[in-house]
Design a protein around this motif. Structure first.
Motif, short mmCIF file in Angstrom:
data_model
loop_
_atom_site.label_atom_id
_atom_site.label_comp_id
_atom_site.label_asym_id
_atom_site.label_seq_id
_atom_site.Cartn_x
_atom_site.Cartn_y
_atom_site.Cartn_z
N LEU A 158 -1.07 -1.38 17.86
CA LEU A 158 -0.66 -1.68 16.49
C LEU A 158 -1.81 -1.50 15.51
CD1 LEU A 158 1.56 -4.86 17.06
CD2 LEU A 158 2.32 -2.62 16.28
N ILE A 159 -3.04 -1.63 15.98
CA ILE A 159 -4.20 -1.46 15.10
C ILE A 159 -4.24 -0.04 14.55
CG2 ILE A 159 -6.72 -1.53 14.97
CD1 ILE A 159 -6.67 -3.64 17.18
N VAL A 160 -4.11 0.94 15.45
CA VAL A 160 -4.14 2.34 15.03
C VAL A 160 -2.90 2.69 14.22
CG1 VAL A 160 -4.20 4.72 15.86
CG2 VAL A 160 -5.59 2.99 16.97
N VAL A 161 -1.74 2.17 14.65
CA VAL A 161 -0.49 2.48 13.95
C VAL A 161 -0.55 1.97 12.51
CG1 VAL A 161 1.98 2.01 13.90
CG2 VAL A 161 0.87 2.53 16.06
N MET A 162 -0.98 0.73 12.33
CA MET A 162 -1.03 0.17 10.98
C MET A 162 -2.13 0.81 10.14
SD MET A 162 1.42 -1.87 10.52
CE MET A 162 0.88 -2.57 8.96
N LEU A 163 -3.20 1.27 10.77
CA LEU A 163 -4.25 1.98 10.03
C LEU A 163 -3.69 3.21 9.33
CD1 LEU A 163 -7.23 2.56 9.29
CD2 LEU A 163 -7.46 3.70 11.50
N HIS A 164 -2.77 3.92 9.99
CA HIS A 164 -2.23 5.14 9.42
C HIS A 164 -0.95 4.91 8.63
CE1 HIS A 164 -4.83 6.73 12.66
NE2 HIS A 164 -5.00 7.72 11.83
N LEU A 165 -0.26 3.82 8.88
CA LEU A 165 1.00 3.58 8.17
C LEU A 165 0.81 2.83 6.86
CD1 LEU A 165 3.62 2.71 10.95
CD2 LEU A 165 3.40 4.80 9.62
N THR A 166 -0.27 2.10 6.72
CA THR A 166 -0.47 1.38 5.46
C THR A 166 -0.88 2.35 4.36
OG1 THR A 166 -2.72 0.90 6.23
CG2 THR A 166 -1.08 -0.85 6.47
N VAL A 167 -0.35 2.12 3.17
CA VAL A 167 -0.81 2.91 2.03
C VAL A 167 -2.15 2.33 1.58
CG1 VAL A 167 1.49 3.55 1.26
CG2 VAL A 167 0.49 1.44 0.43
N GLY A 168 -3.03 3.15 1.18
CA GLY A 168 -4.36 2.70 0.78
C GLY A 168 -5.24 3.85 0.41
N SER A 169 -5.42 4.76 1.34
CA SER A 169 -6.30 5.90 1.09
C SER A 169 -5.75 6.77 -0.03
CB SER A 169 -6.45 6.71 2.38
OG SER A 169 -7.27 7.84 2.17
N GLN A 170 -4.44 7.08 0.02
CA GLN A 170 -3.87 7.93 -1.02
C GLN A 170 -3.81 7.21 -2.36
OE1 GLN A 170 -0.19 9.79 0.09
NE2 GLN A 170 0.24 10.50 -1.99
N ILE A 171 -3.54 5.91 -2.33
CA ILE A 171 -3.51 5.14 -3.58
C ILE A 171 -4.90 5.09 -4.21
CG2 ILE A 171 -2.98 2.90 -4.60
CD1 ILE A 171 -0.56 4.41 -3.61
N CYS A 172 -5.92 4.95 -3.37
CA CYS A 172 -7.30 4.95 -3.89
C CYS A 172 -7.64 6.30 -4.52
CB CYS A 172 -8.29 4.62 -2.77
SG CYS A 172 -8.23 2.90 -2.23
N ARG A 173 -7.15 7.39 -3.91
CA ARG A 173 -7.37 8.70 -4.52
C ARG A 173 -6.67 8.80 -5.88
NH1 ARG A 173 -6.60 10.50 0.95
NH2 ARG A 173 -8.51 11.42 1.79
N ALA A 174 -5.49 8.21 -5.96
CA ALA A 174 -4.78 8.23 -7.25
C ALA A 174 -5.54 7.43 -8.30
CB ALA A 174 -3.37 7.65 -7.06
N PHE A 175 -6.08 6.26 -7.93
CA PHE A 175 -6.90 5.49 -8.86
C PHE A 175 -8.10 6.30 -9.32
CE2 PHE A 175 -5.14 1.44 -6.86
CZ PHE A 175 -4.41 1.11 -7.98
N PHE A 176 -8.73 6.97 -8.36
CA PHE A 176 -9.92 7.76 -8.69
C PHE A 176 -9.57 8.93 -9.60
CE2 PHE A 176 -12.47 11.53 -7.67
CZ PHE A 176 -13.72 11.10 -8.06
N TYR A 177 -8.52 9.68 -9.25
CA TYR A 177 -8.19 10.92 -9.95
C TYR A 177 -7.70 10.67 -11.37
CZ TYR A 177 -6.37 15.68 -10.48
OH TYR A 177 -6.13 16.97 -10.91
N HIS A 178 -6.91 9.63 -11.57
CA HIS A 178 -6.27 9.41 -12.87
C HIS A 178 -6.96 8.35 -13.72
CE1 HIS A 178 -2.78 11.96 -12.14
NE2 HIS A 178 -2.72 11.46 -10.93
N CYS A 179 -7.90 7.63 -13.16
CA CYS A 179 -8.48 6.52 -13.92
C CYS A 179 -9.99 6.41 -13.75
CB CYS A 179 -7.80 5.21 -13.50
SG CYS A 179 -8.38 3.75 -14.38
#
Length: 536
Positions: A366-387
């Motif tokens: 579940l550790i690896v599964v949740m690492l890849h299933l949680t949103v976070g990395s893409q949202i951080c990119r959106a924060f970086f790119y647009h703000c």
């Protein structure tokens, strides 16, 4: 042949030099060691010679470890887990699975001549190596190491099952000649029809699915005869494979022109070759605003008049770029549903072979599964790119990093907790199938673990973004410390799988870590963000 061996030597030198330069770059980025390593190290002959020897050992060790890992996880582990009986029957299953996976699947999906990679592009297009000599060197190196690595790994498996080591090496030898014959067929198909078979994604996926199904079906209650061992026992078939493979190898090494094949797979614009360019373009497309976002720039402004400062800015950002939050959430939700369907189907098939103890032992996955299933990395990119990529230039914005960190953490928590609870609900179905509803108490720790991991990785992704800020303007990730910090998660998963703690013990540990992580993150952001939350 002397020219081929010299080309192999140059190929290894090129690979080792590339690996050494990456090691130097990585060490320069480390906190304490990095200050001791200067740029002159790239030209230091003695230092690079020592590092080159280390790189050679790492490459050889990595190849052998990959083969041992392949035999251990895909072949030996399922047999030990789901079968009982004499070692002879288990080794028969091993030969069957080896023929299906390495022989059929590997023969269809693997072709070194038609493989796109940077090494081939650098050697042929940039260093102007002769394509015929280079490909012959690649093939000789590939199948020699294939025979040695898989032979050693198969020897360990045969010792484990008390089987003849000579028979193990014979099986690997047959498989090596078969793979050479498959390489010849791939090249003939390209030369006669212009088809690069390994690029037919649908065909490769279908082949993998069918061969893995046939390989593992003898382990189920709907058993089929393990024909792999029977095939390898047919002397006429073995002799035919050996002779055909030897002839194909001779033709490949002596009488084949590879110029057109190499030209077809060393196109600089090929996304399979330039994975960095492909990933960077994909990441930029994923964080770009959609037309409906840009058409509704003033949506929600009336509801934000009561809010002030960073809170108002954050709410406006979320409302204007709602699609950037919804899209990854929906994709992961669909992935969770697919995972649930597959696991429920497998639970019905393997219900007689899987116990409650196996469920508890597999809970660290579940550790690896949740690492890849949680949103976070893409949202951080959106924060970086647009703000952030504009605002982080200002000292006041970095000084107030703790404030917008907490606001963003709240939004991530809402999304990831929903995903975690959906995953827990989906996992409950196969658990109930496997236990016939008798051990409902096992569901509670699964729900707690998924919720805890959802909160943990919400903090984790955002913390690494604020402390390391790994993104460049092109959204590439070039921070070794960022990769190292993420590597600790994988290391923690491996250690947990090795220790195999009780389910409730793992639940308690993850809950305590999740409870402590936000407080530590707030302190780290307050201390380091003012200096590290910068544009690179």
């Amino acid at each position: 042949m002397q020219g081929i061996f010299s080309t192999i030597s140059r190929m290894w030198q090129l690979q080792v030099i590339s690996l050494v330069n990456r090691l130097i770059y990585f060490m320069q980025s480390l906190p304490v060691i990095g200050s001791l390593i200067r740029d002159q190290t790239y030209a230091a002959f003695r230092t690079k010679r020592i590092l080159g020897a280390i790189a050679v050992i790492l490459r050889l060790g990595a190849g052998l470890f990959e083969s041992i890992l392949y035999f251990g996880i895909l072949l030996v582990w399922p047999i030990l887990l789901w079968t009982e009986g004499p070692d002879t029957e288990r080794f028969t299953l091993l030969l069957h699975m080896y023929l299906c996976i390495s022989g059929i699947m590997g023969g269809v999906t693997g072709a070194k001549v038609l493989e796109s990679n940077k090494m081939k592009y650098t050697a042929v297009r940039l260093m102007r190596m002769n394509p015929n000599r280079f490909i012959r060197a690649v093939l000789l190196n590939r199948y020699t190491t294939f025979f040695l690595y898989q032979g050693i790994a198969f020897t360990l498996a045969s010792v484990f099952f008390n089987f003849s080591i000579i028979h193990a090496w014979m099986a690997v030898g047959i498989m090596t000649f078969w793979r050479v014959l498959c390489e010849f067929f791939h090249l003939q198909l390209f030369q006669r029809k212009g088809i690069v078979l390994v690029r037919k994604t649908w065909l490769m996926s279908l082949t993998m699915l069918l061969t893995l199904t046939v390989a593992y079906f003898p382990l189920t209650q709907w058993s089929i005869p393990p024909f792999g061992a029977a095939v390898l026992d047919q002397q006429w078939f073995v002799i035919l494979i050996l002779l055909s493979g030897a002839v194909a190898g001779y033709v490949l090494l002596k009488h084949t022109d590879y110029a057109s094949a190499v030209r077809a797979v060393t196109n600089y614009a090929d996304p399979l070759l330039n994975t960095e360019i492909m990933i960077a373009d994909l990441q930029q497309r994923m964080v770009q605003s959609k037309d409906n976002d840009l058409a509704n720039l003033h949506v929600g402004e009336q509801s934000t008049f009561s809010k002030k400062g960073y809170e108002q800015m954050h709410v406006l950002f979320v409302k204007r770029h709602a699609n950037l939050f919804r899209a990854p959430f929906r994709r992961r939700l669909i992935a969770i549903m697919v995972i649930g369907f597959i696991l429920s189907f497998l639970a019905l098939i393997f219900r007689d072979h899987i116990s409650g103890e196996f469920i508890a032992r597999s809970s660290p996955l579940l550790i690896v599964v949740m690492l890849h299933l949680t949103v976070g990395s893409q949202i951080c990119r959106a924060f970086f790119y647009h703000c952030d990529r504009t605002l982080m230039r200002y000292p006041f914005y970095r000084e107030h990093a703790q404030q917008h960190f907490l606001l963003r953490l709240r939004s991530l928590l809402k999304l990831n907790l929903k995903l975690g609870l959906c995953l827990a609900a989906v996992l409950s179905v196969p658990v109930l199938i496997l236990t016939d509803g008798a051990t409902i108490s096992a569901l509670l720790p699964i729900w707690v673990i998924t919720a805890a991991l959802a909160a943990f990785f919400s903090v984790h992704h955002l913390l690494l973004y604020y402390v390391f800020q790994p993104y460049t303007v092109e959204l590439e990730t070039n921070s070794p410390l960022f990769s190292l910090a993420n590597g600790f998660i994988t290391l923690g998963f491996i250690v947990t799988m090795y220790l195999a703690p009780p389910l409730w013990a793992l639940t308690v540990v993850l809950t305590v870590l999740t409870a402590a992580y936000p407080f530590s993150a707030i302190l780290l952001v307050k201390k380091y963000a003012r200096n590290r939350f910068r544009l690179k």
